[in-house]
Design a protein around this motif. Structure first.
Motif, PDB file in Angstrom:
ATOM      1  N   ASP A 114       0.807  -1.230   0.000  1.00  0.00           N
ATOM      2  CA  ASP A 114       0.000   0.000   0.000  1.00  0.00           C
ATOM      3  C   ASP A 114       0.839   1.279   0.000  1.00  0.00           C
ATOM      4  O   ASP A 114       0.366   2.348   0.382  1.00  0.00           O
ATOM      5  CB  ASP A 114      -1.001   0.007   1.161  1.00  0.00           C
ATOM      6  CG  ASP A 114      -2.123  -0.981   0.936  1.00  0.00           C
ATOM      7  OD1 ASP A 114      -2.391  -1.325  -0.244  1.00  0.00           O
ATOM      8  OD2 ASP A 114      -2.751  -1.400   1.925  1.00  0.00           O
ATOM      9  N   ARG A 115       2.056   1.172  -0.459  1.00  0.00           N
ATOM     10  CA  ARG A 115       2.913   2.363  -0.568  1.00  0.00           C
ATOM     11  C   ARG A 115       2.278   3.397  -1.501  1.00  0.00           C
ATOM     12  O   ARG A 115       2.383   4.598  -1.260  1.00  0.00           O
ATOM     13  CB  ARG A 115       4.306   1.955  -1.071  1.00  0.00           C
ATOM     14  CG  ARG A 115       5.234   3.093  -1.337  1.00  0.00           C
ATOM     15  CD  ARG A 115       5.783   3.684  -0.046  1.00  0.00           C
ATOM     16  NE  ARG A 115       6.721   4.752  -0.404  1.00  0.00           N
ATOM     17  CZ  ARG A 115       6.607   5.995   0.007  1.00  0.00           C
ATOM     18  NH1 ARG A 115       5.638   6.358   0.821  1.00  0.00           N
ATOM     19  NH2 ARG A 115       7.471   6.902  -0.362  1.00  0.00           N
ATOM     20  N   HIS A 116       1.581   2.944  -2.545  1.00  0.00           N
ATOM     21  CA  HIS A 116       0.935   3.865  -3.484  1.00  0.00           C
ATOM     22  C   HIS A 116      -0.100   4.742  -2.776  1.00  0.00           C
ATOM     23  O   HIS A 116      -0.279   5.905  -3.129  1.00  0.00           O
ATOM     24  CB  HIS A 116       0.301   3.104  -4.651  1.00  0.00           C
ATOM     25  CG  HIS A 116      -0.836   2.225  -4.265  1.00  0.00           C
ATOM     26  ND1 HIS A 116      -0.657   0.989  -3.675  1.00  0.00           N
ATOM     27  CD2 HIS A 116      -2.172   2.410  -4.351  1.00  0.00           C
ATOM     28  CE1 HIS A 116      -1.827   0.441  -3.430  1.00  0.00           C
ATOM     29  NE2 HIS A 116      -2.769   1.285  -3.840  1.00  0.00           N
ATOM     30  N   ILE A 117      -0.760   4.191  -1.750  1.00  0.00           N
ATOM     31  CA  ILE A 117      -1.750   4.976  -1.009  1.00  0.00           C
ATOM     32  C   ILE A 117      -1.063   6.089  -0.230  1.00  0.00           C
ATOM     33  O   ILE A 117      -1.519   7.242  -0.223  1.00  0.00           O
ATOM     34  CB  ILE A 117      -2.583   4.069  -0.074  1.00  0.00           C
ATOM     35  CG1 ILE A 117      -3.446   3.127  -0.925  1.00  0.00           C
ATOM     36  CG2 ILE A 117      -3.453   4.902   0.863  1.00  0.00           C
ATOM     37  CD1 ILE A 117      -4.204   2.088  -0.135  1.00  0.00           C
ATOM     38  N   GLU A 118       0.057   5.759   0.415  1.00  0.00           N
ATOM     39  CA  GLU A 118       0.819   6.778   1.153  1.00  0.00           C
ATOM     40  C   GLU A 118       1.255   7.909   0.220  1.00  0.00           C
ATOM     41  O   GLU A 118       1.140   9.086   0.559  1.00  0.00           O
ATOM     42  CB  GLU A 118       2.051   6.146   1.810  1.00  0.00           C
ATOM     43  CG  GLU A 118       1.748   5.142   2.893  1.00  0.00           C
ATOM     44  CD  GLU A 118       3.002   4.412   3.346  1.00  0.00           C
ATOM     45  OE1 GLU A 118       4.107   5.004   3.282  1.00  0.00           O
ATOM     46  OE2 GLU A 118       2.880   3.247   3.765  1.00  0.00           O
ATOM     47  N   VAL A 119       1.744   7.542  -0.962  1.00  0.00           N
ATOM     48  CA  VAL A 119       2.198   8.543  -1.932  1.00  0.00           C
ATOM     49  C   VAL A 119       1.036   9.422  -2.376  1.00  0.00           C
ATOM     50  O   VAL A 119       1.161  10.654  -2.463  1.00  0.00           O
ATOM     51  CB  VAL A 119       2.880   7.866  -3.148  1.00  0.00           C
ATOM     52  CG1 VAL A 119       3.142   8.863  -4.255  1.00  0.00           C
ATOM     53  CG2 VAL A 119       4.170   7.171  -2.718  1.00  0.00           C
ATOM     54  N   MET A 120      -0.102   8.823  -2.657  1.00  0.00           N
ATOM     55  CA  MET A 120      -1.259   9.587  -3.115  1.00  0.00           C
ATOM     56  C   MET A 120      -1.795  10.501  -2.004  1.00  0.00           C
ATOM     57  O   MET A 120      -2.177  11.640  -2.261  1.00  0.00           O
ATOM     58  CB  MET A 120      -2.345   8.632  -3.625  1.00  0.00           C
ATOM     59  CG  MET A 120      -1.905   7.906  -4.906  1.00  0.00           C
ATOM     60  SD  MET A 120      -3.024   6.602  -5.399  1.00  0.00           S
ATOM     61  CE  MET A 120      -4.327   7.572  -6.138  1.00  0.00           C
ATOM     62  N   LYS A 121      -1.808  10.011  -0.767  1.00  0.00           N
ATOM     63  CA  LYS A 121      -2.248  10.851   0.358  1.00  0.00           C
ATOM     64  C   LYS A 121      -1.290  12.023   0.566  1.00  0.00           C
ATOM     65  O   LYS A 121      -1.722  13.128   0.882  1.00  0.00           O
ATOM     66  CB  LYS A 121      -2.362  10.026   1.639  1.00  0.00           C
ATOM     67  CG  LYS A 121      -3.619   9.185   1.688  1.00  0.00           C
ATOM     68  CD  LYS A 121      -3.755   8.470   3.012  1.00  0.00           C
ATOM     69  CE  LYS A 121      -5.053   7.700   3.069  1.00  0.00           C
ATOM     70  NZ  LYS A 121      -5.235   7.027   4.356  1.00  0.00           N
TER      71      LYS A 121
END
Length: 148
Positions: A114-121
């Motif tokens: 879920d690294r992509h979620i952190e980046v998007m947030k």
């Protein structure tokens, strides 16, 4: 019919190349030359020949390259959020800028923790916006080509 000329290479003629005469009506598919990125005629044959469909219906077809990407990144690309591909710096190098590709959605989910979620947030997106961007367009699912 008011159509434009299209290049044809002799290798794209079906059957005997001596079959053509000035004024013959032809059937063909329009594709893109991989080296130049320009439109070209493919599968050229005389209209009404035994190998053609015999139908008067005009069907637009295109030959496109396809690349696969797993979720959630395929949806992010299809929805216009993802604009950069970094997994293989040379994957698209042989093709001229502007070459169109089909995006195939792989059947698995990429395990990025879920690294992509952190980046998007960190870019200011809300949870709802992230979920929308991670969703494939209506009517499309894994294993399908979803975007050009």
């Amino acid at each position: 019919r008011g159509t434009k000329d299209v290049f044809v290479h002799v290798r794209n003629l079906k059957g005997d190349v001596d079959f053509l005469e000035v004024g013959d009506e032809l059937t063909f598919k329009v594709g893109t030359d991989r080296k130049t990125g320009k439109k070209m005629a493919m599968d050229v044959e005389k209209a009404g020949s035994s190998s053609s469909s015999g139908s008067d219906e005009i069907v637009d077809t295109a030959n496109l390259r396809v690349f696969s990407m797993n979720q959630p990144f395929a949806a992010l690309l299809a929805n216009g959020h993802k604009t950069l591909e970094t997994r293989n710096g040379t994957m698209f190098m042989p093709y001229p800028e502007g070459t169109k590709f089909l995006l195939h959605v792989g059947r698995r989910t990429y395990p990025d923790g879920d690294r992509h979620i952190e980046v998007m947030k960190s870019g200011g997106l809300s949870d709802a916006e992230i979920e929308d961007l991670k969703s494939l367009p209506n009517g499309f699912g894994r294993g399908m080509a979803v975007a050009i």
